[in-house]
Design a protein around this motif. Structure first.
Motif, mmCIF file in Angstrom:
data_model
loop_
_atom_site.group_PDB
_atom_site.id
_atom_site.type_symbol
_atom_site.label_atom_id
_atom_site.label_comp_id
_atom_site.label_asym_id
_atom_site.label_seq_id
_atom_site.Cartn_x
_atom_site.Cartn_y
_atom_site.Cartn_z
ATOM 1 N N LEU A 1 0.814 -1.219 0.000
ATOM 2 C CA LEU A 1 0.000 0.000 0.000
ATOM 3 C C LEU A 1 0.848 1.270 0.000
ATOM 4 N N MET A 2 2.025 1.230 0.621
ATOM 5 C CA MET A 2 2.795 2.462 0.780
ATOM 6 C C MET A 2 3.327 3.008 -0.545
ATOM 7 N N THR A 3 3.393 2.188 -1.601
ATOM 8 C CA THR A 3 3.904 2.685 -2.880
ATOM 9 C C THR A 3 2.834 2.774 -3.968
ATOM 10 N N ILE A 4 1.602 2.387 -3.666
ATOM 11 C CA ILE A 4 0.536 2.544 -4.662
ATOM 12 C C ILE A 4 0.354 4.014 -5.054
ATOM 13 N N PRO A 5 0.327 4.967 -4.100
ATOM 14 C CA PRO A 5 0.205 6.375 -4.513
ATOM 15 C C PRO A 5 1.347 6.841 -5.411
ATOM 16 N N PHE A 6 2.531 6.273 -5.230
ATOM 17 C CA PHE A 6 3.655 6.646 -6.091
ATOM 18 C C PHE A 6 3.329 6.325 -7.546
ATOM 19 N N GLY A 7 2.811 5.115 -7.781
ATOM 20 C CA GLY A 7 2.470 4.721 -9.141
ATOM 21 C C GLY A 7 1.293 5.496 -9.703
ATOM 22 N N ILE A 8 0.361 5.895 -8.838
ATOM 23 C CA ILE A 8 -0.803 6.653 -9.303
ATOM 24 C C ILE A 8 -0.411 8.068 -9.713
ATOM 25 N N ARG A 26 8.385 8.119 -20.528
ATOM 26 C CA ARG A 26 7.935 6.932 -21.245
ATOM 27 C C ARG A 26 7.533 5.869 -20.234
ATOM 28 N N TYR A 27 6.668 4.974 -20.686
ATOM 29 C CA TYR A 27 6.136 3.969 -19.771
ATOM 30 C C TYR A 27 7.244 3.104 -19.185
ATOM 31 N N GLU A 28 8.268 2.811 -19.988
ATOM 32 C CA GLU A 28 9.377 2.002 -19.486
ATOM 33 C C GLU A 28 10.059 2.687 -18.306
ATOM 34 N N ALA A 29 10.220 4.017 -18.405
ATOM 35 C CA ALA A 29 10.862 4.763 -17.322
ATOM 36 C C ALA A 29 9.992 4.783 -16.073
ATOM 37 N N LEU A 30 8.680 4.847 -16.249
ATOM 38 C CA LEU A 30 7.779 4.829 -15.096
ATOM 39 C C LEU A 30 7.867 3.492 -14.359
ATOM 40 N N VAL A 31 7.934 2.403 -15.117
ATOM 41 C CA VAL A 31 8.066 1.078 -14.500
ATOM 42 C C VAL A 31 9.376 0.988 -13.724
ATOM 43 N N LEU A 32 10.459 1.461 -14.325
ATOM 44 C CA LEU A 32 11.750 1.434 -13.640
ATOM 45 C C LEU A 32 11.741 2.325 -12.402
ATOM 46 N N LEU A 82 3.546 -0.675 -9.168
ATOM 47 C CA LEU A 82 3.006 -1.114 -10.455
ATOM 48 C C LEU A 82 1.479 -1.144 -10.440
ATOM 49 N N LEU A 83 0.893 -1.498 -9.309
ATOM 50 C CA LEU A 83 -0.567 -1.459 -9.207
ATOM 51 C C LEU A 83 -1.085 -0.031 -9.373
ATOM 52 N N GLY A 84 -0.410 0.917 -8.729
ATOM 53 C CA GLY A 84 -0.806 2.314 -8.889
ATOM 54 C C GLY A 84 -0.621 2.799 -10.311
ATOM 55 N N LEU A 85 0.474 2.401 -10.930
ATOM 56 C CA LEU A 85 0.735 2.777 -12.321
ATOM 57 C C LEU A 85 -0.333 2.206 -13.250
ATOM 58 N N ALA A 86 -0.723 0.960 -13.004
ATOM 59 C CA ALA A 86 -1.758 0.334 -13.826
ATOM 60 C C ALA A 86 -3.097 1.049 -13.662
ATOM 61 N N PHE A 87 -3.387 1.502 -12.440
ATOM 62 C CA PHE A 87 -4.649 2.220 -12.203
ATOM 63 C C PHE A 87 -4.704 3.510 -13.013
ATOM 64 N N THR A 88 -3.635 4.307 -12.928
ATOM 65 C CA THR A 88 -3.616 5.568 -13.670
ATOM 66 C C THR A 88 -3.640 5.325 -15.172
ATOM 67 N N SER A 105 2.259 0.086 -29.505
ATOM 68 C CA SER A 105 3.083 -0.913 -30.172
ATOM 69 C C SER A 105 3.474 -2.017 -29.195
ATOM 70 N N ALA A 106 3.934 -3.134 -29.768
ATOM 71 C CA ALA A 106 4.336 -4.267 -28.933
ATOM 72 C C ALA A 106 5.490 -3.894 -28.012
ATOM 73 N N ARG A 107 6.377 -3.013 -28.461
ATOM 74 C CA ARG A 107 7.513 -2.601 -27.638
ATOM 75 C C ARG A 107 7.044 -1.907 -26.368
ATOM 76 N N ARG A 108 6.006 -1.089 -26.472
ATOM 77 C CA ARG A 108 5.495 -0.387 -25.305
ATOM 78 C C ARG A 108 4.669 -1.301 -24.411
ATOM 79 N N LEU A 109 4.139 -2.378 -24.983
ATOM 80 C CA LEU A 109 3.355 -3.311 -24.180
ATOM 81 C C LEU A 109 4.235 -4.230 -23.343
ATOM 82 N N LEU A 110 5.510 -4.393 -23.717
ATOM 83 C CA LEU A 110 6.381 -5.332 -23.022
ATOM 84 C C LEU A 110 6.572 -4.987 -21.549
ATOM 85 N N PRO A 111 6.934 -3.734 -21.179
ATOM 86 C CA PRO A 111 7.079 -3.437 -19.741
ATOM 87 C C PRO A 111 5.789 -3.664 -18.965
#
Length: 273
Positions: free
Chosen positions: A65-72, A81-87, A127-133, A147-153
């Motif tokens: 729970l403590m990092t969900i707001p970070f991803g949101i 880019r999405y890859e950078a957000l995941v990292l 990642l859960l927060g990122l997926a929500f946003t 594209s498939a490249r952006r879907l990979l992360p």
């Protein structure tokens, strides 16, 4: 979303993100070392990966729970880019764990342990927060299929979250609580330095004995001291660890020798403070 509303949303998200980072820092680093009384035997880290049980207790849920707001909030504040957000979701928790380890090394005792399981759970929360946003923005903007490249992360992130969920669902029921010190030894008694000893209970739990004191610890006890006692040669501590843990006696001190206990997977140690 209109152009007029986007800047206002970004400003509000930035303010919320800054406030969140302050709260996150407090949760990760307080109380400070000088504010604690119990001291361990130096910096430690736990590299033994265990099954995540998202329903297993508050400590596990807190780490998610403590990092969900970070991803949101992060995608609303920066245009990465999405890859950078995941990292970034992984990087922020790696930074927290590393700082905790370095501070423990600086003060000479186990203020916080570097725990790979905390690293995993914090990353899952981000990642859960990122997926929500990402889902909300996709519904609002109705973008074309990336594209498939952006879907990979995103696929890798989804696989990690799915693994945690499956592991939670398939987690075996909790064992009966056994207090090893209330039972006869299930195996031979392990003699430790400083006059301490240890033996295993019937479920793999451990009983520590030192200078008339006892401590019962469960089969999955983590690293840290359990008893402190005085001897003519100084103050001693006796505690537990798991395979893969490394404990040191004070800042820059020698590595504490870990001892196996017959009938348990928990390792035990005794060291002079």
């Amino acid at each position: 979303m209109t152009d007029q509303r986007a800047p206002a949303l970004r400003r509000a998200a930035t303010v919320a993100f800054v406030l969140y980072l302050v709260v996150l820092a407090g949760a990760a680093f307080l109380p400070l070392p000088s504010m604690q009384l119990e001291r361990g035997t130096g910096p430690s880290y736990d590299l033994a990966l265990r099954r995540p049980d998202l329903l297993g207790g508050w400590e596990v849920q807190r780490n998610v729970l403590m990092t969900i707001p970070f991803g949101i909030l992060l995608p609303l504040v920066v245009r990465w880019r999405y890859e950078a957000l995941v990292l970034a979701c992984f990087g922020v928790t790696l930074l927290i764990e590393t700082v905790q380890l370095l501070v423990s090394a600086a003060v000479g005792w186990s203020w916080r342990a570097f725990d790979v399981n905390d690293l995993l759970l914090n990353t899952i929360g981000g990642l859960l927060g990122l997926a929500f946003t990402a889902t909300v923005l996709a519904v609002v903007r109705r973008p074309s299929l990336p594209s498939a490249r952006r879907l990979l992360p995103g696929g890798l992130a989804a696989a990690l979250v799915a693994w945690a969920v499956v592991a939670t669902v398939t987690t075996p029921p909790e064992r009966e609580v056994v207090y090893a010190c209330d039972e006869l030894p299930a195996g031979s008694i392990t003699e430790l330095p400083g006059g301490a000893s240890a033996y295993a209970g019937r479920d793999g739990s451990v009983c520590l004995l030192a200078d008339g004191g006892t401590a019962s610890l469960p089969f999955d006890a983590g690293p840290g001291p359990a008893l402190t006692y005085e001897r003519p040669d100084g103050t001693w501590e006796v505690g537990t660890a798991q395979p893969g843990d490394v404990l040191t006696a004070g800042a820059g001190g020698p590595v504490v020798e870990l001892h196996e206990v017959d009938g348990s997977g928990v390792l035990v140690w005794a060291a002079r403070r």
